[in-house]
Design a protein around this motif. Structure first.
Motif, PDB file in Angstrom:
ATOM      1  N   ALA A   1       0.832  -1.209   0.000  1.00  0.00           N
ATOM      2  CA  ALA A   1       0.000   0.000   0.000  1.00  0.00           C
ATOM      3  C   ALA A   1       0.865   1.257   0.000  1.00  0.00           C
ATOM      4  CB  ALA A   1      -0.927  -0.016   1.222  1.00  0.00           C
ATOM      5  N   CYS A   2       1.925   1.239   0.785  1.00  0.00           N
ATOM      6  CA  CYS A   2       2.809   2.411   0.843  1.00  0.00           C
ATOM      7  C   CYS A   2       3.508   2.642  -0.488  1.00  0.00           C
ATOM      8  CB  CYS A   2       3.845   2.228   1.950  1.00  0.00           C
ATOM      9  SG  CYS A   2       3.160   2.289   3.635  1.00  0.00           S
ATOM     10  N   ARG A   3       3.917   1.578  -1.146  1.00  0.00           N
ATOM     11  CA  ARG A   3       4.593   1.733  -2.434  1.00  0.00           C
ATOM     12  C   ARG A   3       3.636   2.224  -3.512  1.00  0.00           C
ATOM     13  NH1 ARG A   3       9.674  -0.336  -2.439  1.00  0.00           N
ATOM     14  NH2 ARG A   3      10.227  -1.783  -0.755  1.00  0.00           N
ATOM     15  N   GLN A   4       2.402   1.780  -3.469  1.00  0.00           N
ATOM     16  CA  GLN A   4       1.435   2.208  -4.469  1.00  0.00           C
ATOM     17  C   GLN A   4       1.108   3.693  -4.348  1.00  0.00           C
ATOM     18  OE1 GLN A   4      -2.068  -0.193  -4.388  1.00  0.00           O
ATOM     19  NE2 GLN A   4      -1.064  -2.011  -5.228  1.00  0.00           N
ATOM     20  N   THR A   5       1.001   4.194  -3.131  1.00  0.00           N
ATOM     21  CA  THR A   5       0.558   5.576  -2.925  1.00  0.00           C
ATOM     22  C   THR A   5       1.701   6.559  -2.717  1.00  0.00           C
ATOM     23  OG1 THR A   5       0.287   5.133  -0.556  1.00  0.00           O
ATOM     24  CG2 THR A   5      -1.650   4.848  -1.963  1.00  0.00           C
ATOM     25  N   ARG A   6       2.817   6.108  -2.134  1.00  0.00           N
ATOM     26  CA  ARG A   6       3.926   7.007  -1.844  1.00  0.00           C
ATOM     27  C   ARG A   6       5.228   6.626  -2.540  1.00  0.00           C
ATOM     28  NH1 ARG A   6       2.930  10.706   2.317  1.00  0.00           N
ATOM     29  NH2 ARG A   6       0.661  10.909   2.477  1.00  0.00           N
ATOM     30  N   GLY A   7       5.283   5.475  -3.155  1.00  0.00           N
ATOM     31  CA  GLY A   7       6.485   5.082  -3.873  1.00  0.00           C
ATOM     32  C   GLY A   7       7.604   4.562  -3.000  1.00  0.00           C
ATOM     33  N   ARG A   8       7.358   4.362  -1.704  1.00  0.00           N
ATOM     34  CA  ARG A   8       8.382   3.879  -0.789  1.00  0.00           C
ATOM     35  C   ARG A   8       7.772   2.900   0.191  1.00  0.00           C
ATOM     36  NH1 ARG A   8       8.650   8.718  -2.457  1.00  0.00           N
ATOM     37  NH2 ARG A   8       7.681   9.697  -0.692  1.00  0.00           N
ATOM     38  N   SER A   9       8.646   2.097   0.834  1.00  0.00           N
ATOM     39  CA  SER A   9       8.177   1.116   1.797  1.00  0.00           C
ATOM     40  C   SER A   9       7.761   1.803   3.087  1.00  0.00           C
ATOM     41  CB  SER A   9       9.273   0.087   2.082  1.00  0.00           C
ATOM     42  OG  SER A   9      10.365   0.710   2.752  1.00  0.00           O
ATOM     43  N   ALA A  10       7.126   1.037   3.972  1.00  0.00           N
ATOM     44  CA  ALA A  10       6.697   1.592   5.257  1.00  0.00           C
ATOM     45  C   ALA A  10       7.898   2.055   6.077  1.00  0.00           C
ATOM     46  CB  ALA A  10       5.886   0.540   6.022  1.00  0.00           C
ATOM     47  N   LEU A  11       8.989   1.288   6.048  1.00  0.00           N
ATOM     48  CA  LEU A  11      10.178   1.671   6.806  1.00  0.00           C
ATOM     49  C   LEU A  11      10.790   2.963   6.253  1.00  0.00           C
ATOM     50  CD1 LEU A  11      12.148   0.925   9.053  1.00  0.00           C
ATOM     51  CD2 LEU A  11      13.441  -0.427   7.376  1.00  0.00           C
ATOM     52  N   GLN A  12      10.834   3.098   4.935  1.00  0.00           N
ATOM     53  CA  GLN A  12      11.370   4.316   4.338  1.00  0.00           C
ATOM     54  C   GLN A  12      10.510   5.532   4.685  1.00  0.00           C
ATOM     55  OE1 GLN A  12      11.413   2.858   0.284  1.00  0.00           O
ATOM     56  NE2 GLN A  12      13.648   2.680   0.274  1.00  0.00           N
ATOM     57  N   LEU A  13       9.212   5.352   4.689  1.00  0.00           N
ATOM     58  CA  LEU A  13       8.328   6.456   5.068  1.00  0.00           C
ATOM     59  C   LEU A  13       8.528   6.850   6.532  1.00  0.00           C
ATOM     60  CD1 LEU A  13       4.978   5.528   3.256  1.00  0.00           C
ATOM     61  CD2 LEU A  13       6.680   7.237   2.595  1.00  0.00           C
ATOM     62  N   THR A  14       8.837   5.875   7.379  1.00  0.00           N
ATOM     63  CA  THR A  14       9.102   6.172   8.785  1.00  0.00           C
ATOM     64  C   THR A  14      10.384   6.978   8.934  1.00  0.00           C
ATOM     65  OG1 THR A  14       7.993   4.116   9.431  1.00  0.00           O
ATOM     66  CG2 THR A  14       9.391   5.171  11.074  1.00  0.00           C
ATOM     67  N   TYR A  15      11.422   6.614   8.169  1.00  0.00           N
ATOM     68  CA  TYR A  15      12.666   7.388   8.175  1.00  0.00           C
ATOM     69  C   TYR A  15      12.398   8.842   7.750  1.00  0.00           C
ATOM     70  CZ  TYR A  15      15.381   3.062   8.651  1.00  0.00           C
ATOM     71  OH  TYR A  15      15.915   1.872   9.113  1.00  0.00           O
ATOM     72  N   GLU A  16      11.610   9.011   6.688  1.00  0.00           N
ATOM     73  CA  GLU A  16      11.311  10.356   6.199  1.00  0.00           C
ATOM     74  C   GLU A  16      10.501  11.145   7.220  1.00  0.00           C
ATOM     75  OE1 GLU A  16       9.404   9.912   2.465  1.00  0.00           O
ATOM     76  OE2 GLU A  16      11.219   9.211   1.421  1.00  0.00           O
TER      77      GLU A  16
END
Length: 352
Positions: free
Chosen positions: A279-294
């Motif tokens: 879901a994260c890759r489809q909507t944000r282009g990154r994994s859940a862990l990468q989104l947490t880092y950001e």
């Protein structure tokens, strides 16, 4: 017509054997005196047998306007830092036909497009990029493209000369990038465009402030919401993926200091880690862990710019295992240590 010219100027005398062969050909052809069609080493109108009124007088060289040594040419595209309305920015080469779009043309400066309302199409040599509504797009220098925005379009364009980006710790992308900016980044874009509208900086503090703005823009470009090639993005899957991603980001923000793993957060949302990552890759282009880092970096940037909270406390509140871990992660993401970033941000607030 030739007969009428002869009647007007008088019948030409027959050529003599000893006469100029080139003049003879001109007379035999009946060429009028106002248009010499045959090249000649000297002008036949200078012949002695022509009336004085029909002879040419070479212009005097002294009548020419003297050259200006103080002339300054118009600067080419990419010579200055500029902000302009998106609807007024037209770029491209010749049109392929009546009503056709202009051909892609190389541009020497970076182009940042902030579309706020309307439809924008960017044409590249082998593909098109079409954007609807709020969009941030970046075209790096040396890219061939064309665009003709509609007059009703709302948005702004920032033109960045390549030479002004020297010294950036977080460089701008080297490829075309576009997508929907994050909410926090969207709030930053307006002040950034206004701060850079003053043009090329004249002193060192203003240049430091300019580089800080460039790096914030680079940070925002790295967090755009976009679709990746090869990832299923059907309407049905996006309808389910977007709400799950938003719930995850809210939950992750509330648990930054808790030390929970991605699997634990996925279980709290009632799904598997694979489903959450998809879901994260489809909507944000990154994994859940990468989104947490950001998310951690976004909170860190806000805390360093807007508060005087000690760096040790910031690291603890964001869930880093140690101050050293936070400093390494922050330097990797921004190119500066937290102390250096805070110092530059202070300079930016004084000059903007």
């Amino acid at each position: 017509m030739n007969e009428a010219v002869r009647n007007l100027h008088g019948k030409a005398p027959p050529p003599s054997d000893a006469g100029d062969g080139q003049q003879a050909r001109l007379r035999d052809a009946g060429v009028n005196l106002g248009a010499i069609l045959e090249p000649s080493e000297r002008d036949p109108r200078e012949a002695a047998d022509l009336p004085e009124s029909l002879r040419l007088t070479p212009p005097a060289i002294t009548s020419l306007r003297p050259l200006r040594h103080d002339f300054v040419p118009v600067p080419p595209p990419g010579d200055g830092l500029r902000v302009m309305p998106l609807a007024a920015f037209h770029w491209g080469g010749r049109e392929r036909g009546i009503g056709a779009l202009p051909q892609p043309r190389l541009r020497g400066d970076h182009v940042l497009l902030h579309l706020q309302e309307g439809v924008l199409q960017i044409d590249f040599p082998r593909q098109q990029s079409r954007h609807i509504g709020e969009t941030l797009a970046f075209v790096p220098s040396g890219t061939a493209f064309s665009m003709r925005p509609d007059a009703q379009l709302r948005g702004q364009v920032l033109l960045i000369p390549h030479r002004l980006t020297a010294g950036m710790q977080m460089p701008l992308p080297q490829e075309f990038r576009s997508g929907i900016p994050q909410d926090a980044d969207r709030q930053m874009l307006g002040p950034a465009f206004r701060a850079l509208a003053g043009g090329t900086p004249k002193d060192k503090p203003a240049r430091i402030a300019m580089l800080c703005q460039f790096e914030l823009i680079s940070f925002a470009l790295g967090r755009l919401t976009r679709h990746l090639p090869g990832v299923a993005d059907t309407v049905g899957s996006l309808i389910h993926s977007r709400p799950l991603t938003e719930r995850f980001l809210t939950l992750a923000a509330q648990n930054l200091a808790s030390g929970r793993t991605m699997s634990e957060l996925a279980a709290m949302l009632g799904c598997s880690l694979a489903t959450l990552d998809n879901a994260c890759r489809q909507t944000r282009g990154r994994s859940a862990l990468q989104l947490t880092y950001e998310l951690r970096m976004e909170r860190a940037v806000t805390a360093l710019r807007a508060t005087r909270t000690p760096i040790t406390q910031i690291a603890q509140e964001l869930g880093y295992t140690s101050v050293g871990h936070f400093m390494r992660a922050f330097a990797d993401a921004t190119g500066r240590t937290p102390e250096a970033f805070r110092a530059v941000s202070g300079t930016w607030r004084e000059w903007i």
